[in-house]
Design an enzyme around this catalytic site. Sequence first.
Site, mmCIF file in Angstrom:
data_model
loop_
_atom_site.group_PDB
_atom_site.id
_atom_site.type_symbol
_atom_site.label_atom_id
_atom_site.label_comp_id
_atom_site.label_asym_id
_atom_site.label_seq_id
_atom_site.Cartn_x
_atom_site.Cartn_y
_atom_site.Cartn_z
ATOM 1 C CB ALA A 1 47.066 43.113 28.726
ATOM 2 C CB CYS A 2 46.908 47.044 32.926
ATOM 3 S SG CYS A 2 46.245 48.583 32.277
ATOM 4 C CG ASP A 3 41.152 46.197 35.819
ATOM 5 O OD1 ASP A 3 40.546 45.276 35.262
ATOM 6 O OD2 ASP A 3 40.649 46.919 36.699
ATOM 7 C CB ILE B 1 42.987 41.840 30.583
ATOM 8 C CG1 ILE B 1 44.400 42.066 31.134
ATOM 9 C CG2 ILE B 1 42.700 40.345 30.512
ATOM 10 C CD1 ILE B 1 44.637 41.490 32.500
#
Length: 607
Positions: free
Chosen positions: A397-399, A430
């Site tokens: 998960a990233c921005d 996320i």
Amino acid sequence: MDTKASKPAKKGIKSAMQTFGTKLSGMVLPNIGAFIAWGLITAIFLKDGWLPNADLAKLIDPMKNYLLPLLIAYSGGAAVASHRGGVVGAIATMGVIVGTNVPMFIGAMVMGPLGGWCIKKWDDAVQPKIRQGFEMLVNNFSAGIIGMILAIIGFFLMGPIISAFTNVMAAGVNWMISHSLLWLANIFIEPAKILFLNNAINQGILTPLGIQQAASAGKSILFLLEPDPGPGLGVLLAFALFGKGAAKGSAPSAIIIHFLGGIHEIYFPYILMKPALFLSVIAGGVTGTTLFSILGVGLKSSPSPGSIISLLLMSPKDPMNYLGLIIGVTGATVVSFLVSAVILKRDKSVEADGDDLAASTAKMKAMKAESKNQAQTQEQAQQIMNDVRGVQQIIFACDAGMGSSAMGASILRDKVKKAGLNLPVTNTAISNLQDKPGLLVVTQEELADRAKTQTPDAMHVAVDNFLSSPKYDEIIASLKTESMTDNKDAAPTATANADQPAATTEDPNASLNLDVVKEIVFMHHDQNIGSATMAQATFRSELHKLNKDITVKNLSIGEIDDNPDVLIVASKETARRVKLQFANVQVYVVDGLLNATNYDTLISKLK
């Protein structure tokens, strides 16, 4: 004491800023394809486009005024209250669209989530009290009535307020452009990108204002402030030429991913590694924006991803604009490179390989670091071994859920496959994470707090760099161990191998069969290759003196073949984890990789 107390507060503020920025960008990023479609239609079919077509050009204004804002509003409302929230948010946004004469992107970012919040509060209060059989009637009419009320409020109240706010912001930007001060924005934009606010800045602020500007002028420089690949490219080029170790070796591939792929997150760890390089990207960003301003460069729409290819595709049909675009990106690259080169060359940790004093100093530091961090490494490894249990799915998960997390997922997916594990490894934003049993979330340390808030019941592992983390090997070792424990057929082999060091408490290497060894491996974690590299060189030199022809390699745990003719040289803590993951390799246990006396006996027994 004040300093310690201030750290959680600063961390909380930073996390809150990232969360707010993610909510803004989360309304635009899912619909970025629509923005690109609008930009391409504008660039191709407008009067001065590549293929002017008056009929197809009629698509431009309706898409800008209605389609794009409504998509943003729906995404914002749906993020709060799923589909019902999206519908109410879109209805509410129609009020501000019809009540104003400017594109309502900011209005959509306000009314969309507001509509979702209102319907969510209504449902929480009313739905438990609805009598059986009346659910559909109440739900449909409540959404329609609340949407209508919000649309009326938007038309008479919010529309004029947001329109005035948008005009003030646009006027401020125009004033900065007319006074050649737009470069000041890069002083804030470039550091904010490194703190993972890049999507919030570009999609949440610059894109709405840029589309409004492009609607009247045909192009906007605002589309270039954040996506300009020049500053990051300069840093990576400097590392490729003047860096050292893993950073130097990985920089060329990072250049391709960044410049052609448009994934800017790839260069963030290089700057965080040496914070003085913030000056490089700021200087590069200021240079690029100044050149764009002087040459009158702009784009039709926001490029996504921010690669040079996207920038060229979004450029108007104007040779001078293309030339100015290339000059601006080149100028940003050159300035960023020069500043980065000075910083890297002045850094005492990157002296020439041939300097004996520097080599000795590096060896001393490596030995000190190894002894100092040995317990910490063991503790971190044990923590992951304890935490990662019962995993059924792994999500990076990233921005934005696209660039860096996609590459991290690809790396771990390959490791999972090589380990013979049947687990799905995917990536997402996320904000799209959903809490469920058996979920392992891998995210960057900067974003860990937000990921834990989003999925409090999931298992979490935070890494400093998606592209290269020793924790991947710990995850694989833990999953492999659990798999072998659950598999009755594999259990005896794994247990026997794990118990090998106990064959004799005096010498853990007594039971090794060195006669079959064809390959010796000094194992390193993905980022910690210094001591393994030096140990490999020392060992190979001693073998050469004795005319012994045996292959000696320096590999990570994911590159090792599980064969009995492979001998891994490792410390006690690392040896234990290796034996849990591999069934056939042999392990030679040493007190420390840089202690040459460890190898005298081993070399004498090798053929």
